[in-house]
Scaffold this motif. Sequence first.
Motif, PDB file in Angstrom:
ATOM      1  N   GLU A  90       0.820  -1.210   0.000  1.00  0.00           N
ATOM      2  CA  GLU A  90       0.000   0.000   0.000  1.00  0.00           C
ATOM      3  C   GLU A  90       0.855   1.263   0.000  1.00  0.00           C
ATOM      4  O   GLU A  90       0.456   2.285  -0.558  1.00  0.00           O
ATOM      5  N   GLU A 130       4.747   3.749  -4.202  1.00  0.00           N
ATOM      6  CA  GLU A 130       4.379   4.834  -5.089  1.00  0.00           C
ATOM      7  C   GLU A 130       3.809   4.223  -6.380  1.00  0.00           C
ATOM      8  O   GLU A 130       4.317   3.219  -6.880  1.00  0.00           O
ATOM      9  N   LYS A 156      -2.365   2.590  -6.389  1.00  0.00           N
ATOM     10  CA  LYS A 156      -3.487   3.372  -5.889  1.00  0.00           C
ATOM     11  C   LYS A 156      -4.163   2.627  -4.744  1.00  0.00           C
ATOM     12  O   LYS A 156      -4.468   3.198  -3.711  1.00  0.00           O
ATOM     13  N   SER A 157      -4.393   1.343  -4.949  1.00  0.00           N
ATOM     14  CA  SER A 157      -5.025   0.584  -3.876  1.00  0.00           C
ATOM     15  C   SER A 157      -4.643  -0.890  -3.992  1.00  0.00           C
ATOM     16  O   SER A 157      -4.185  -1.353  -5.032  1.00  0.00           O
ATOM     17  N   GLN A 203      -4.063  -1.889  -7.816  1.00  0.00           N
ATOM     18  CA  GLN A 203      -4.551  -0.951  -8.824  1.00  0.00           C
ATOM     19  C   GLN A 203      -3.468   0.094  -9.035  1.00  0.00           C
ATOM     20  O   GLN A 203      -3.005   0.716  -8.077  1.00  0.00           O
ATOM     21  N   THR A 230      -1.857   3.633 -10.576  1.00  0.00           N
ATOM     22  CA  THR A 230      -2.308   4.952 -11.014  1.00  0.00           C
ATOM     23  C   THR A 230      -2.068   5.104 -12.505  1.00  0.00           C
ATOM     24  O   THR A 230      -2.827   5.758 -13.196  1.00  0.00           O
ATOM     25  N   ASP A 231      -1.018   4.451 -12.997  1.00  0.00           N
ATOM     26  CA  ASP A 231      -0.695   4.586 -14.410  1.00  0.00           C
ATOM     27  C   ASP A 231      -0.317   3.217 -14.987  1.00  0.00           C
ATOM     28  O   ASP A 231       0.682   2.628 -14.579  1.00  0.00           O
TER      29      ASP A 231
END
Lengths: 380, 388, 223
Positions: free
Chosen positions: A75, A78, A81-82, A207, A209-210
């Motif tokens: 978690e 960097e 997200k999740s 998940q 972010t990118d």
Amino acid sequence: MKFARLVLANLGRNKRRTVLTVLSVALAFFLFATLRSVLTTLDAARELGSESRLIVLNATGLTFPVRQSQIPRLEAMEGVKSVSWANWFGGLYQERPEDFFANFAIDPASYLALYPEVQLPPDQKTTFLAERTAAIVGKGLMEKFGWRLGQTVTLKGTIFPGDWDFVIRGVYTPTDPAYGDQNFFFRYDYLYERSGRRAEPGWFVLQLTDPASAATISARVDTMFKNSPTPTKTETEKAFQAGFVTMWGNVAFLMRAIGTAVFFAILFVAANTMMMAARERIGEIAVLKTLGFPDGTIFGIVIAEAGVMTLLGGAIGLVGARALFGSTHALDAFLPGFRVEGGTLALGFAIAATLGVISGALPAWQAARLSVVQALRKVA
Amino acid sequence: MKIPLIYNLRSIRQRPVSTAATALGMAVVVAVFIAMMALSNGFKAALVKTGSSDNAFILRKGAQAEMNSGIDRHTASVIASLPFVAADETGRPLVSPEIFVVVGLTRLNGGFANVVVRGISPQALKVRKGITITDGRMFQVGAPEILVGATLARSFPNTGLGDRITFGGRDWTVVGHFTANGSSFESEIWGENEQFMPVFRGEVFQSVTFRMKDPAAFDGVKQTLETDPRITVDVAREIEFYEGQSRLLSQVLGFIAVFISGVMAVGAIFGAVNTMYAAVASRAPEIGVLLTLGFRPRSVMSSFLAEAMIIALIGGVIGALLALPINGLVTSTTNWNSFSEVAFAFRVTPALLLSGLGFSVVMGLLGGYFPARRAAKQEVVEALRAEG
Amino acid sequence: MALVEMRDVTKAYHRDAQEIPVFSRVNLDIAQGEFLALMGPSGSGKSTLLNLLAGLDRPTSGRITVGSDDVTGMNARQLAAWRARHVGFVFQFYNLLPVLTAFQNIELPLLLTNLSKKARRDHVQASLEIVGLTDRAEHFPRQLSGGEQQRVGIARAIVSDPTMLLADEPTGDLDARSAEEILALLQRLNQEFGKTIVMVTHDARAAEHAHATMHLDKGVLTR
Ligand SMILES: Nc1ncnc2c1ncn2[C@@H]1O[C@H](COP(=O)(O)OP(=O)(O)OP(=O)(O)O)[C@@H](O)[C@H]1O
Ligand SMILES: [Mg+2]
């Protein structure tokens, strides 16, 4: 076009033969559509997984768990997200292997947030998040067993012994049929506690972010745990899915081999019909030639006859398969989202046309180079 | 009065192309049927041969598959001490408590596969019959050494004698290759159970296999073990356990085989119907003559049925010959009970070939029935008048 | 100049290595508008001669010209096109296509032309009127008597207004009355429409309807 009537009239000459041939071609194309749709559905399944979700597994093997203690470190990463996690429960319903369906323990809130594919009415979601023994079930599975909301379902644990009772609190529909509606999800915390806190997650889902960072983050996760007691193997969900599909073995080859065999079997039937039809009409073909019909036209008429039969049969088989699987979902339990695609229809028609040309070629060629004088002598 | 068969043979020779097309259509159907059944049988055989009916196979109660099971040392020693466990020459019980794990390995061709790693007791090669170490030697007790199944060795790197494979965070030295009658054991890696135990799942075995003193007394053995208050286990004959593992997939494969060849068969039968009607029509005057001569309609009917069956049988034989070369061809799929890869060979058995021929004869009968009946019901006068 | 000129036409068939001569160096001129009957014993080569005229078969040697066309010099494709334009053929056994109606049978040769659908229908109607079968247009051959079938056959032969009409024993399979009707019809086609006709027949009375009769026997053609 003006020869169309001649072609149709010839097909009507021996109706039983024409009908039987068209039907056998139809059966062949029904099989073709089915076999090819197995492939396209598997290919779709291969593409199904998301590129922006990562699956983290125990590096030793699929069946080894990861550790809850790893969650905070994931978690904190960097680009992540999740994090969610799930566990293959492997419970049996009614202890019959035929009634087997996939059942998973999931961390409810994070999993549903991570999987928008699982569409659940808001009130049912609230109950699922609140009630420890709640389960959510795919629509197809509900229908298969005739379950109702609020019903208690007992699964027999194989990995985690004992009888496990769950109350169905939600029915989900997938956004994409290929995702499947035959799964059974229940809460991981329930599994954890009832197992005497011995359960561990089977895998993590991250998940991103990118999605572009998938490769680097996978590598970072695996390095991070490399020298821990539980090393990991991380890949995109898509790659993970594709790996599962591969586990069926060489399905593509099998389907192609059978498809080729079907093609040849039906080629023999259709070609035989065309040869019989042409042989019976030697005299008539000679008459047409006497009237001045050029060889090319005669060739075309015989080919067209074969083509009409194979295309008609192809249409019945292909469209029939599409309609059948479209309305009954007969194979959805094995292959979620099984359907006959437009591409399969197009390819089918192309093959039907080819079949027509090949099966008509020999008799058409014979008819075209028929010697009028000889043929007329035979008739007279 | 019977119409001699030679009459049919002659008529078949008169329409060689049509006969060949019909027979070949059926040949393909029969070939597909045999090939698909050979696939299903091969998979089943690979798993069934894995087990022996002389051995009892024990899992934790309700586990269903080795992967899910856990048997502690205490249970394992209780089992080993029971009186119906056979012993070897030296008096040691023929029992093998085993570790069963599935690890991910990269194949020679780069793909990824899940492979069964089995920790066995040194007695295991005596408990199980038919295990032969073809190269190298048995692993030494206490050493990080492994045996590699023959099929596995063919498609994975670093499986030569002396090579090292890494799994479970450790290196293992390959000291031998083994065969096991083509069973799914040949797709596995074997090492010593005590070596694997700490590496994988800790102080627990997944299964216990032992040789029974009296295999006929299995029911008693099962009863005793399953009701023993000290342990909670399920007992099966080893062969039945593996049969159960193969059941679903081989049933599915068998169903697919029947479905596909059934649909194809209907198409081929239609083809045969066409051919036979044409044969009947073109021989109407001959039939008329036969009937005039006093042959009974039933003889005419059976004559045409025989003809249809001869054509079908030709197809059946060609189909069987077409399918024969796939015998022994090795392919692989997944044993979904353990998510592990199983390599197996297509099995074309004499019985399967026979059922392929039987299948073709049935197609011939069905395809010939209506045309033959038409021939038999022909009015003599009509038949004689019809042009050949 | 005659419409049809056969010059030194020889025809022999080959069976295995053996040569079967039918006739050799036959010469024949047929004028425009003539109605010629061709007689001779069975196997004398009447049909063979007719087939050569129709461009269905090729002579072993010699030359056949029809109008300005050298039939012997054409390839198969040219011959087919030539037949469609210039030859109307009437068969002994009518040879109608059983799956087509009378109308459709008659229409067949027109399918090879560029005529519109309507123009085709008009032509077929006209032919049906000439042979007196307007009311049977939609009937299939099996619904017609032999004489009627032959009239359809003749309608089919004349529908594209060919240069000549070739008939191989057109009455050979008919009873006396039907035969008489057919012969009258041919005669009318010759007299009213100026059609050039060559008719093979075994029947001396049939031959009487023609302007002239020729005999073919033992490979020799005599008037
Ligand atoms: N394709 C062929 N091959 C070999 N011989 C042939 C062929 N066609 C015709 N003949 C032979 O040529 C001869 C002339 O045949 P043709 O059919 O022209 O006779 P015909 O005068 O029309 O007889 P009929 O009055 O019986 O119709 C016969 O002897 C016949 O056997
Ligand atoms: Mg003749």
